[in-house]
Design an enzyme around this catalytic site. Sequence first.
Site, short mmCIF file in Angstrom:
data_model
loop_
_atom_site.label_atom_id
_atom_site.label_comp_id
_atom_site.label_asym_id
_atom_site.label_seq_id
_atom_site.Cartn_x
_atom_site.Cartn_y
_atom_site.Cartn_z
NE ARG A 56 -1.64 -2.33 2.78
CZ ARG A 56 -1.68 -3.61 2.44
NH1 ARG A 56 -2.68 -4.04 1.73
NH2 ARG A 56 -0.73 -4.47 2.79
CB THR A 57 3.42 2.53 2.34
OG1 THR A 57 2.63 2.09 3.44
CG2 THR A 57 4.02 3.89 2.67
CE LYS A 86 28.45 -1.64 -5.37
NZ LYS A 86 28.55 -0.58 -6.36
NE ARG A 107 7.21 0.62 5.02
CZ ARG A 107 6.00 0.08 4.89
NH1 ARG A 107 5.87 -1.17 4.49
NH2 ARG A 107 4.92 0.79 5.17
CG HIS A 135 3.45 3.76 8.69
ND1 HIS A 135 3.56 4.67 7.64
CD2 HIS A 135 3.09 2.57 8.12
CE1 HIS A 135 3.28 4.04 6.51
NE2 HIS A 135 3.00 2.77 6.77
#
Length: 305
Positions: A56-57, A86, A107, A135
């Site tokens: 969704r996000t 890396k 995120r 959130h």
Amino acid sequence: MQLRHIVSTTQFLDTTVLNRLFAMANNLEAQDRWGSVPQVLKGKILATVFYEPSTRTRFSFEAAMNKLGGSVISTESAEQFSSVTKGETLQDTVRIIGAYADVIVLRHKVRGAAAQAAEVSSVPIINAGDGDGEHPTQALLDVWTIQKECGGISGLKVALVGDLKYGRTVHSLLHLLALYSGVHIFLVSPPSFALPEKDKRMLEQKGISFSEEQDLRTVLKEADVVYMTRLQKERMGSGDVPEQYGLTKQDVSLMKNNAIILHPLPRVSELPAEIDADHRAKYFDQARNGLYMRMALLCSVFNTG
Ligand code: NCD
């Protein structure tokens, strides 16, 4: 109205900004229905940088940017597909992506990562979830959904159900609910997934009425909003013992006729599909609202709202 970084809902100190966002989101929803979304972000680039899975996000932010005429660059599994493999630090990654994009939606697995990124970033950082922290954009779409469905937020009884320990959507939502007068919060969780003490202290300091409840059935009869969450299995430590909980069709029949059921999704066993047909089930509308709230947030970040 301009927002810069959106890292935590503690940034929102009163309901004025929220009301502006609700109005913008309503407007954008209507414009989308008529096929007339203004292309105000033409020439702007959004980067979605996700170190954790998302449906969704990420999709709603990317769709939001596209609908407003902007474009998107993206890495879905940043841990594998960026220079993190890396050994590059988050700070360096953010500095570099900020040289190519005008806004970064991030995120990350670690609580506080979005705040760290914001410290070094030359472009706005939008927190799309930082571990078990917050959130904020989910909480904004949650309160907008409550406003739309219930006609207001002040005075409501809101049950927060499930994993209140690791659930970042709940952590963000609490700060926004605390901005409204007369709200009562029922905290309903298995004992080992209770709301952390610091969040309870915050509610006390802000004078928010709340109670910790064991029996979901009693709460269901009183609540105006039942906000379900899943157990955040991916965040559990060795001391956490998963427990079953959830709603059944029979439980839902105890609820007030005009109450609503929300869930940030994804759901698992706590919200069976048999409930979807009930008129109180609003979680798919909630997910759709995410598109318009994120369009409103992008407009605010670029000061075009
Ligand atoms: C939530 C999240 O990522 O915290 N999902 C979402 O963004 N709608 C909730 C969850 O994963 O349980």
